[in-house]
Write a protein that holds these residues in place. Structure first.
Motif, PDB file in Angstrom:
ATOM      1  N   LYS A  62      49.285  66.299  48.781  1.00  0.00           N
ATOM      2  CA  LYS A  62      49.058  67.226  47.671  1.00  0.00           C
ATOM      3  C   LYS A  62      49.839  66.792  46.429  1.00  0.00           C
ATOM      4  O   LYS A  62      49.333  66.876  45.313  1.00  0.00           O
ATOM      5  CB  LYS A  62      49.452  68.647  48.065  1.00  0.00           C
ATOM      6  CG  LYS A  62      48.467  69.302  48.997  1.00  0.00           C
ATOM      7  CD  LYS A  62      48.882  70.722  49.330  1.00  0.00           C
ATOM      8  CE  LYS A  62      47.890  71.377  50.270  1.00  0.00           C
ATOM      9  NZ  LYS A  62      48.288  72.757  50.614  1.00  0.00           N
ATOM     10  N   LEU A  63      51.063  66.333  46.640  1.00  0.00           N
ATOM     11  CA  LEU A  63      51.881  65.869  45.519  1.00  0.00           C
ATOM     12  C   LEU A  63      51.259  64.653  44.850  1.00  0.00           C
ATOM     13  O   LEU A  63      51.228  64.560  43.624  1.00  0.00           O
ATOM     14  CB  LEU A  63      53.299  65.545  46.002  1.00  0.00           C
ATOM     15  CG  LEU A  63      54.295  65.103  44.938  1.00  0.00           C
ATOM     16  CD1 LEU A  63      54.536  66.240  43.956  1.00  0.00           C
ATOM     17  CD2 LEU A  63      55.589  64.672  45.584  1.00  0.00           C
ATOM     18  N   GLU A  77      48.220  62.331  40.343  1.00  0.00           N
ATOM     19  CA  GLU A  77      47.025  61.629  39.863  1.00  0.00           C
ATOM     20  C   GLU A  77      46.284  62.479  38.830  1.00  0.00           C
ATOM     21  O   GLU A  77      45.816  61.972  37.816  1.00  0.00           O
ATOM     22  CB  GLU A  77      46.095  61.297  41.038  1.00  0.00           C
ATOM     23  CG  GLU A  77      44.895  60.476  40.658  1.00  0.00           C
ATOM     24  CD  GLU A  77      45.236  59.089  40.165  1.00  0.00           C
ATOM     25  OE1 GLU A  77      44.474  58.571  39.324  1.00  0.00           O
ATOM     26  OE2 GLU A  77      46.248  58.531  40.588  1.00  0.00           O
ATOM     27  N   LYS A  78      46.203  63.782  39.077  1.00  0.00           N
ATOM     28  CA  LYS A  78      45.538  64.687  38.139  1.00  0.00           C
ATOM     29  C   LYS A  78      46.285  64.716  36.805  1.00  0.00           C
ATOM     30  O   LYS A  78      45.666  64.625  35.740  1.00  0.00           O
ATOM     31  CB  LYS A  78      45.470  66.090  38.742  1.00  0.00           C
ATOM     32  CG  LYS A  78      44.744  67.096  37.903  1.00  0.00           C
ATOM     33  CD  LYS A  78      44.697  68.439  38.594  1.00  0.00           C
ATOM     34  CE  LYS A  78      44.082  69.505  37.726  1.00  0.00           C
ATOM     35  NZ  LYS A  78      44.092  70.809  38.379  1.00  0.00           N
ATOM     36  N   LYS A  79      47.608  64.816  36.869  1.00  0.00           N
ATOM     37  CA  LYS A  79      48.415  64.825  35.644  1.00  0.00           C
ATOM     38  C   LYS A  79      48.290  63.493  34.907  1.00  0.00           C
ATOM     39  O   LYS A  79      48.238  63.455  33.675  1.00  0.00           O
ATOM     40  CB  LYS A  79      49.888  65.099  35.968  1.00  0.00           C
ATOM     41  CG  LYS A  79      50.164  66.540  36.279  1.00  0.00           C
ATOM     42  CD  LYS A  79      49.884  67.386  35.062  1.00  0.00           C
ATOM     43  CE  LYS A  79      50.188  68.833  35.307  1.00  0.00           C
ATOM     44  NZ  LYS A  79      49.873  69.681  34.159  1.00  0.00           N
ATOM     45  N   LYS A  80      48.218  62.401  35.638  1.00  0.00           N
ATOM     46  CA  LYS A  80      48.066  61.077  35.029  1.00  0.00           C
ATOM     47  C   LYS A  80      46.755  61.017  34.256  1.00  0.00           C
ATOM     48  O   LYS A  80      46.719  60.525  33.118  1.00  0.00           O
ATOM     49  CB  LYS A  80      48.099  60.002  36.106  1.00  0.00           C
ATOM     50  CG  LYS A  80      47.898  58.605  35.593  1.00  0.00           C
ATOM     51  CD  LYS A  80      47.880  57.620  36.742  1.00  0.00           C
ATOM     52  CE  LYS A  80      47.468  56.239  36.272  1.00  0.00           C
ATOM     53  NZ  LYS A  80      47.311  55.311  37.380  1.00  0.00           N
ATOM     54  N   GLN A  81      45.691  61.540  34.855  1.00  0.00           N
ATOM     55  CA  GLN A  81      44.397  61.550  34.167  1.00  0.00           C
ATOM     56  C   GLN A  81      44.442  62.434  32.925  1.00  0.00           C
ATOM     57  O   GLN A  81      43.893  62.082  31.878  1.00  0.00           O
ATOM     58  CB  GLN A  81      43.310  62.029  35.120  1.00  0.00           C
ATOM     59  CG  GLN A  81      42.961  61.038  36.199  1.00  0.00           C
ATOM     60  CD  GLN A  81      41.951  61.587  37.198  1.00  0.00           C
ATOM     61  OE1 GLN A  81      41.611  62.763  37.150  1.00  0.00           O
ATOM     62  NE2 GLN A  81      41.486  60.735  38.102  1.00  0.00           N
ATOM     63  N   LYS A 140      52.905  68.714  58.307  1.00  0.00           N
ATOM     64  CA  LYS A 140      53.046  69.472  57.061  1.00  0.00           C
ATOM     65  C   LYS A 140      53.650  68.602  55.959  1.00  0.00           C
ATOM     66  O   LYS A 140      53.268  68.713  54.795  1.00  0.00           O
ATOM     67  CB  LYS A 140      53.906  70.716  57.287  1.00  0.00           C
ATOM     68  CG  LYS A 140      53.193  71.791  58.064  1.00  0.00           C
ATOM     69  CD  LYS A 140      54.062  73.011  58.263  1.00  0.00           C
ATOM     70  CE  LYS A 140      53.331  74.063  59.093  1.00  0.00           C
ATOM     71  NZ  LYS A 140      54.153  75.254  59.316  1.00  0.00           N
ATOM     72  N   LEU A 141      54.583  67.749  56.326  1.00  0.00           N
ATOM     73  CA  LEU A 141      55.190  66.844  55.352  1.00  0.00           C
ATOM     74  C   LEU A 141      54.146  65.882  54.794  1.00  0.00           C
ATOM     75  O   LEU A 141      54.086  65.648  53.584  1.00  0.00           O
ATOM     76  CB  LEU A 141      56.341  66.064  56.001  1.00  0.00           C
ATOM     77  CG  LEU A 141      57.064  65.073  55.102  1.00  0.00           C
ATOM     78  CD1 LEU A 141      57.809  65.805  54.000  1.00  0.00           C
ATOM     79  CD2 LEU A 141      58.010  64.217  55.912  1.00  0.00           C
ATOM     80  N   VAL A 142      53.304  65.347  55.669  1.00  0.00           N
ATOM     81  CA  VAL A 142      52.243  64.431  55.219  1.00  0.00           C
ATOM     82  C   VAL A 142      51.276  65.161  54.292  1.00  0.00           C
ATOM     83  O   VAL A 142      50.864  64.631  53.260  1.00  0.00           O
ATOM     84  CB  VAL A 142      51.507  63.821  56.440  1.00  0.00           C
ATOM     85  CG1 VAL A 142      50.232  63.130  56.028  1.00  0.00           C
ATOM     86  CG2 VAL A 142      52.417  62.864  57.177  1.00  0.00           C
TER      87      VAL A 142
END
Length: 122
Positions: A64-65, A70-74, A57-59
């Motif tokens: 997801k994080l 990456e989405k926010k960076k784009q 679950k941690l992985v």
């Protein structure tokens, strides 16, 4: 001389007896520990299974994080590119900057609304 050999033989017997007693005590302790481990083995398996699930679950959360970052960076990159293009057009069209600014801002707002609508449909 026979007395010397007899003393050495008796000393060896005493040492051997002590070693056998220590080995028997150690064997009893190992058997007791083995019984305890046999009793606790299902709990250990359950604990290891839950630890494995927690790591999985941690992985997944880290993945997801990283995807979110990456989405926010784009998104920020596109926002910066849009801003640079707007100001480049404003510089090129110096005299009509107010009209161009409002038209470009309207175009950017419409594009953002269009992108948000497309993202909601996914």
């Amino acid at each position: 001389m026979y007395l010397f050999i007899a003393i050495i033989l008796i000393a060896e017997l005493i040492i051997a007896t002590n070693l056998v007693c220590l080995i028997i005590k150690a064997d009893k302790k190992v058997l007791a520990l083995s019984d305890k481990l046999t009793d606790v083995r299902p709990k250990i398996k359950d604990g290891l299974k839950s630890a494995k699930d927690a790591v999985a679950k941690l992985v997944e959360g880290v993945h997801k994080l990283s995807c979110y970052a990456e989405k926010k960076k784009q998104q920020y990159t596109m926002s910066i590119i849009k801003t640079v293009l707007i100001y480049a057009l404003l510089i090129m069209l110096k005299g009509k900057s107010k009209k161009c600014l409002s038209a470009m801002q309207l175009a950017v707002v419409l594009k953002d609304c269009w992108d948000r609508g497309a993202a909601c449909n996914l």
